[in-house]
Design an enzyme around this catalytic site. Structure first.
Site, PDB file in Angstrom:
ATOM      1  N   PHE A  40      -5.432   3.927  11.242  1.00 23.56           N
ATOM      2  CA  PHE A  40      -5.525   2.914  10.200  1.00 23.56           C
ATOM      3  C   PHE A  40      -4.771   3.373   8.957  1.00 23.56           C
ATOM      4  O   PHE A  40      -4.722   4.579   8.681  1.00 23.56           O
ATOM      5  CB  PHE A  40      -7.000   2.644   9.873  1.00 23.56           C
ATOM      6  N   GLU A  41      -4.231   2.426   8.217  1.00 29.83           N
ATOM      7  CA  GLU A  41      -3.418   2.766   7.045  1.00 29.83           C
ATOM      8  C   GLU A  41      -4.210   3.525   5.983  1.00 29.83           C
ATOM      9  O   GLU A  41      -3.643   4.181   5.117  1.00 29.83           O
ATOM     10  CB  GLU A  41      -2.843   1.498   6.424  1.00 29.83           C
ATOM     11  N   THR A  42      -5.524   3.414   6.041  1.00 31.31           N
ATOM     12  CA  THR A  42      -6.380   4.115   5.093  1.00 31.31           C
ATOM     13  C   THR A  42      -6.426   5.614   5.358  1.00 31.31           C
ATOM     14  O   THR A  42      -6.882   6.374   4.508  1.00 31.31           O
ATOM     15  CB  THR A  42      -7.812   3.570   5.211  1.00 31.31           C
ATOM     16  N   GLY A  81      -0.903  -3.159   3.736  1.00 29.46           N
ATOM     17  CA  GLY A  81       0.072  -2.331   4.453  1.00 29.46           C
ATOM     18  C   GLY A  81       0.959  -3.119   5.396  1.00 29.46           C
ATOM     19  O   GLY A  81       1.731  -2.531   6.146  1.00 29.46           O
ATOM     20  N   ASN A 104       0.823  -1.217   0.000  1.00 30.21           N
ATOM     21  CA  ASN A 104       0.000   0.000   0.000  1.00 30.21           C
ATOM     22  C   ASN A 104       0.855   1.265   0.000  1.00 30.21           C
ATOM     23  O   ASN A 104       0.536   2.240  -0.679  1.00 30.21           O
ATOM     24  CB  ASN A 104      -0.936   0.008   1.214  1.00 30.21           C
TER      25      ASN A 104
END
Lengths: 325, 252
Positions: B49-51, B129, A110
């Site tokens: 969170f990676e988002t 991630g 990511n």
């Protein structure tokens, strides 16, 4: 307000948008992340039109990715994550396609994928990262050598070098920029001049759009320009980056569109069940993609009561107490 | 008091968290553990969170890291690039919670394929991630179901860097910090030797023998340093069951 204008010709149907900007074989990025804000109205339209040989470049676009792969639209995939949260730890049609050798996959992370979009947006050819050193993400290439340097595939997957600004033992990973032919995102609001507002997390949507040669924005509603100008700090993209706007209410279903509706657990659980078998999957595609005339007919099939159940609380952004089992 | 292995896992992992830590949560049990840690063990810890969801209240349990529930009433909503600037931030003590399909004795993990990479027998999600958190965070805690197919001598694909080949190999690879702190399974808690960085059995749950742990581990494991883990208390279980996951979305 009066009915909105045609946004200087940019306001078109989802069919026209796909027809114009998503030819066979193009490189495409889609917005959203796993079960949220995937541009599904456009994705179903791409599948309905049997667009072929797409090169999908994705970080973790779960539902859109799985439908496009499952409908046979994708030939090549740059990917960080093919999962859909608790609904599918690994996306089911994606998994089958890879295990059957039907799909060429290049694995990144990511961090790497979002940086590659950022590099494309900034107009730099590559971008450094400290992620992945010593792993197979770096050691192994997924795409065959003969594909390298052709059709938008970089000459190397990535390159590891010593940091030129330090003395030894400081390796960095150089990642090639991505510049997709088209990026498609779904937003809550677009204004009558084409400004885009996204509520909740933006994921890598903005980098994807800034890196792409063309941008399609599907949206829940079109609002007056003067309204989005009242709070410009809340806006995501300027009008001059947007090539096509599609009005598509519930256009992210069955994924969530924060503050408008939640993800649809009933549809995602149904999807999970039917995706497991080839026959039931083919029947799903017939029922929900090919035999459906368009997005209105799709929403009629979902049903008004179900759409009401997943409607978000406009303060919390999701549907509190929704049965998500 | 009766409790399930999954409940024990969430609570055992939560105990590693110190007040003020910044927690990077993945999906599944990892998300449960981060929520448990904040509600029970470290109320001043921060979850992100990676988002790009930074500091949400988590009144309802998210089912994915992109769930609108990671955005609700948060400190702020951002995107992936910004989220990784917190994972890698040198000022922050960032601890990640991760899961995987396979792990080796140095805490390296596979979440990509089983079998040949170019013709896999089983394809998994891929890094997401996880590799990034393993590379960039101050440390990470792993959740695994214990079994010989998961605790393996050699990974089919190394997705997430642990201690690589042990010793100081991680530093030589170019990493400035990080590495696995502990592995929390349905049987026990494993840690890593300070100098060799090889995994050893640290705590086994009530009723689990060192032999059983060894039988379920696919590589030679030092079990000589183990003690019995403190079971969850009634208050920990109440919060976990009634407040964190009342629909039993992840507890099952």
């Amino acid at each position: 307000m009066a009915q909105h204008n045609d946004l200087g010709g940019k306001l078109i149907t989802v069919g026209e948008a796909v027809e114009r900007f998503v030819p066979d074989g193009c490189q495409i990025a889609v917005g959203g992340f796993t079960i949220t804000r995937n541009p599904m109205a456009a994705v179903y339209e791409i599948a309905r039109r049997h667009i072929k040989d797409l090169h999908l470049v994705a970080h973790s676009n779960g539902q859109a990715l799985d439908l496009l792969v499952g409908a046979g639209c994708v030939r090549r995939l740059d990917i960080a994550y093919g999962g859909n949260g608790r609904f599918a730890p690994t996306c089911i049609r994606f998994r089958k396609a890879v295990e059957r050798g039907e799909l060429l996959v290049e694995d990144y992370t990511n961090n790497m994928m979002s940086l590659r979009f950022l590099a494309g947006a900034l107009g730099v050819p590559f971008i450094p990262s400290k992620s992945g050193l010593g792993t197979d993400v770096i050691a192994r290439e997924g795409f065959p050598a003969e594909l390298r340097g052709t059709e938008g595939v970089p000459v190397h997957k990535l390159v590891v070098i010593e940091n030129p600004f330090a003395d030894g033992d400081d390796q960095v990973v150089l990642l090639p920029a991505l510049t997709p032919d088209v990026s498609i995102i779904h937003a809550q609001q677009v204004s009558t001049d084409g400004t885009v507002r996204i509520r909740g997390l933006s994921f890598a949507d903005l980098e994807q759009c800034k890196a792409a040669s063309a941008v399609i924005v599907t949206c829940e509603e079109i609002v007056p320009e003067s309204y989005l100008r009242l709070a410009p700090d809340q806006n995501a993209l300027p009008p001059f980056l947007v090539d096509a706007v599609v009005l598509a209410p519930y256009g992210a279903h069955p994924t969530a569109c924060p503050y408008v509706y939640d993800y649809d657990p009933a549809h995602l659980n149904h999807y999970k069940a039917v995706a497991k078998g080839d026959e039931s999957w083919a029947a799903y595609l017939d029922e929900w993609v090919y035999d459906v005339e368009g997005w209105d007919a799709y929403l009629d099939k979902v049903g008004g009561a179900q759409l009401a159940r997943i409607r978000a609380n406009t303060v919390a952004g999701y549907a509190p107490g929704l049965d998500r089992r | 008091m009766e409790y399930s292995p999954r409940e024990m896992m969430a609570i055992a992992a939560g105990r590693f968290i110190k007040d003020g830590d910044v927690l990077f949560a993945g999906t599944g049990v990892a998300m449960l553990a981060a929520t448990v840690a904040k509600r029970i063990h470290a109320p001043h810890a921060h979850i992100f969170f990676e988002t790009g969801g930074i500091g949400p209240t988590l009144e309802e349990l998210p089912m994915a890291v992109a769930d609108p529930r990671v955005m609700a009433f948060a400190n702020l909503n951002a995107g992936l690039v910004e989220a990784f600037s917190y994972v890698a931030n040198r000022r922050l003590h960032t601890i990640a919670f991760l899961g995987a399909a396979q792990i080796d004795k140095y805490g390296n993990m596979n979440s990509t394929v089983i079998g040949d990479y170019h013709a896999p027998r089983v394809r998994f999600s891929g890094s997401g991630g996880a590799c990034d958190a393993g590379s960039l965070a101050s440390g990470f805690i792993v959740f695994m179901q214990h079994g010989v197919l998961k605790f393996v001598e050699k990974l089919d694909y190394l997705t997430t860097p642990g201690w690589l080949t042990g010793g100081d190999s991680r530093r030589h690879a170019g990493y400035r910090r990080g590495g696995p702190i502990a592995v929390v399974t349905n049987l026990c808690v494993l840690k890593f030797d300070d100098s060799t960085h090889e995994m050893y059995l640290a705590e086994r749950y009530e009723g689990v023998t060192p032999e059983r742990v060894r039988e379920n581990t696919g590589f030679a494991l030092d079990v000589s340093r183990s003690s019995v883990a403190e079971p969850p208390d009634a208050e920990e279980l109440r919060i976990l069951r009634d407040e964190v996951d009342p629909q039993r979305l992840i507890l099952g």
